[in-house]
Design an enzyme around this catalytic site. Structure first.
Site, PDB file in Angstrom:
ATOM      1  CD  GLU A   1      -2.906   0.608   2.849  1.00  0.00           C
ATOM      2  OE1 GLU A   1      -3.243  -0.935   3.104  1.00  0.00           O
ATOM      3  OE2 GLU A   1      -2.639   0.869   2.923  1.00  0.00           O
TER       4      GLU A   1
ATOM      5  CG  ASP B   1      -2.880   8.467   7.837  1.00  0.00           C
ATOM      6  OD1 ASP B   1      -2.509   7.663   8.622  1.00  0.00           O
ATOM      7  OD2 ASP B   1      -2.624   9.374   7.271  1.00  0.00           O
TER       8      ASP B   1
END
Lengths: 400, 237
Positions: free
Chosen positions: B31, B42
């Site tokens: 990824e 995040d």
């Protein structure tokens, strides 16, 4: 008052041609701006918030509770003051949101959202703050109702707005310093949203401006619309007719959208929003995604968000509420800019000429009120300037 | 069928070397993070990695070049992890086309609800908070596999594997078309986590810890990925 339904707004441009099933991003849109650009984790919470908001709006007891709080706790209605010496050749009325409890318009939204959060059964509140006014308003309503309160604030803003940090702490809120990126409102907002993602089941995110994912821009607008409704009634009573123009400062855009809401359908009233020159998303931004919504944003061609710069922490934000972006495109509102120096001059002038110390944010609106063509004006004095004394005096001395 | 191991890496000058090392260590899929200035999904590690990457000039075009270079070196599927702000600027369909040309299979957009931009084929994410209705929709529209977000929260290592994973995986199994692979990510950092997650899901995604280990270079990353691989292969045995 809160429960009043508005018709489909005339400035809303037709969106893309009708499709069979409306895609999710078409909900909560203002001419293509807005929407929900958030992790899937938050979608159930936004659905719950939207359903709770619709139910509250349909429930007279919500409006009754909120109006009682606005009047007897907040101090509404706030007065309209005709300036005498600030600009003798014009008739400039100030809508005195600085006289609202906690010293700024932010309380209108904080009270409305806390009543909503209690209906949703939330026990913990998170918020972001720039100038500290929204953080103070949030800490205040959390103290009033006994809810846990966490406020995210950039360390640069904590430095600039020390008295508000102390006020929030005294009110029992935990102020969490944000030390990443620009260390201002943009990062504080991201951190508040991340906290909400993590604690979504127990927590209400009490956003401070008409930004963020749907339904926040609508909720904040409707809760601030009390400014415009009152102002319209008051000026009609005082002058017998509407003002030629209405002026308000724009950071995220909550005091201005609330003020404009009272006059959008009065085509003869010119509407001016005033942005900080170094944070002018409506004049020099581009379409981008920030904090869960598509709007005009200071961003580069890759969509990376740029830094904003303003002496006023409350305007120091690279985005703006999606409805403002739509109002710019439709031409209903004219968005102007104001430099730090112009705002400081207006700050000093209102203080010396009227005995009213305005917030540096509001001083941006005052500066443009002096030089636009119209002469019967209504200006939103969104907050008081006590919090800005250190910053303003330091700059004024360095100019002298 | 052996369980899959997915390693997240942030785009950067060293990333092609790191991707090679990860695949040598046993990664089945890479990824590839496209850095964004304001990444809401995040935690601190990936945020910092994004800041570093942006300072290095890793804008969308450079990230696509990085993707193409990795494609030239490894055979595993490559999945761009890209925020909607970048797609808004680049053009959604243009991005998909250019990512395919550069060698990507599917793409992942962490901040786009699964029913937004439904014309965009992508790997859908579901979370412990997702309703059954949304899990079903995600499973029907996802591109190849379904991403189970194990925690209610942002990316980043946790001390223990989230207790929410088992329930989410069970619901997804029931609601998804038979045979749709379910890969679990967010908060998985140790071989023990990976093994436990692999008991439940069809694959395991490791991001923040891999980024931290990769700061020590390709050899460190290869060793770390091998340890995850061994743990996963031991699952169910």
């Amino acid at each position: 008052m809160i429960g009043r339904k508005r018709e489909e707004r005339s400035y809303r441009l037709p969106s893309s041609p009708a499709k069979k099933t409306p895609p999710a991003e078409s909900r909560g849109l203002y001419s293509g701006y807005g929407g929900r650009y958030v992790p899937e984790t938050l979608i159930p919470a936004l659905d719950e918030l939207e359903a709770g908001w619709r139910a509250a709006r349909a429930d007279e007891s919500f409006a009754r509770e909120l109006n009682e709080l606005l009047a007897n706790y907040g101090g509404r209605p706030t007065p309209l003051t005709l300036t005498e010496r600030f600009c003798p050749q014009k008739r400039i009325y100030l809508k005195r949101e600085d006289l609202l409890h906690t010293g700024a318009h932010k309380l209108n939204n904080a009270l409305g959202q806390i009543v909503l959060a209690r209906r949703l059964g939330k026990k913990r509140i998170v918020a972001e703050t720039g100038a500290g006014q929204h953080g103070v308003a949030t800490a205040t309503v959390c103290a009033r109702f006994g809810l846990d309160c966490v406020v995210y604030m950039g360390v640069e803003d904590m430095r600039r707005q020390r008295p508000n940090v102390e006020r929030m702490q005294l009110l029992g809120a935990e102020v969490r310093p944000v030390e990443i990126g620009t260390r201002t409102l943009k990062e504080a907002t991201s951190e508040a949203i991340r906290d909400w993602i993590t604690n979504v089941e127990t927590t209400h995110y009490l956003i401070g401006s008409c930004v963020g994912p749907h339904p926040y821009p609508e909720i904040v607008r409707e809760l601030q619309a009390v400014i415009g409704r009152e102002s319209r009634e008051q000026i009609l009573e005082r002058e017998g007719h509407l003002p030629e123009a209405v002026v308000a400062c724009v950071g995220g855009g909550s005091n201005s959208i609330g003020m404009f809401a009272g006059f959008l359908e009065d085509a003869e009233v010119k509407l001016y929003g005033v942005e900080a020159a170094g944070a002018s998303s409506l004049n020099s931004g581009r379409i981008a995604v920030l904090h869960g919504a598509r709007s005009l944003v200071l961003a580069d061609e890759d969509g990376q968000i740029a830094d904003a710069h303003s002496i006023s922490a409350g305007l120091d934000y690279p985005g703006v509420g999606p409805e403002h972006a739509a109002l710019r495109d439709s031409g209903r509102v004219t968005y102007l800019t104001c430099t730090d120096d112009e705002a400081l001059a207006a700050f000093e002038r209102l203080t010396k000429m009227e005995g009213i110390i305005p917030a540096l944010e509001s001083a941006h609106a005052l500066a443009r009120a002096l030089d636009i063509d119209e002469s019967l004006l209504l200006v939103c004095l969104s907050g008081r300037g006590d919090k800005d004394l250190d910053e303003a005096l330091a700059h004024l001395r360095s100019q002298a | 069928m052996s369980k899959k191991l997915i390693i997240f890496l942030m785009s950067g000058r060293q990333t092609p070397d790191l991707a090679e090392a990860a695949v040598e260590g046993g990664a089945d899929l890479i990824e590839l993070g496209f850095p964004f200035s304001d990444p809401l999904a995040d935690g601190p590690v990936i945020r910092r990695a994004a800041e570093v990457a942006l300072a290095e000039g890793m804008r969308t075009k450079a990230c696509l070049e990085c993707l193409a270079e990795i494609r030239g070196r490894v055979q595993t599927p490559l999945v761009p992890f890209v925020y909607s702000a970048l797609l808004e600027a680049y053009g959604y369909q243009r991005f998909v086309a250019d990512a395919h040309t550069a060698g990507a299979g599917a793409i992942l957009v962490p901040d786009l609800p699964l029913d937004a931009h439904s014309e965009l084929e992508r790997i859908q994410l579901v979370a412990p908070t997702s309703t059954d209705e949304r899990i079903r929709l995600a499973a029907e529209t996802t591109d190849g596999w379904l991403y189970l977000v194990t925690v209610t929260g942002t990316t980043g290592a946790r001390r223990e594997l989230s207790s929410a994973l088992a329930g989410l995986a069970a619901r997804a199994r029931q609601l998804a078309p038979p045979g749709l692979p379910l890969y679990a990510g967010f908060g998985i950092s140790t071989p023990e986590h990976a093994r436990a997650a692999a008991e439940i899901a069809d694959g395991v995604i490791v991001g923040s810890r891999a980024i931290e280990v990769a700061e020590g270079g390709s050899d460190d990353l290869r060793r770390y990925v091998s340890s995850l691989r061994a743990a996963i292969d031991a699952s169910g045995s």
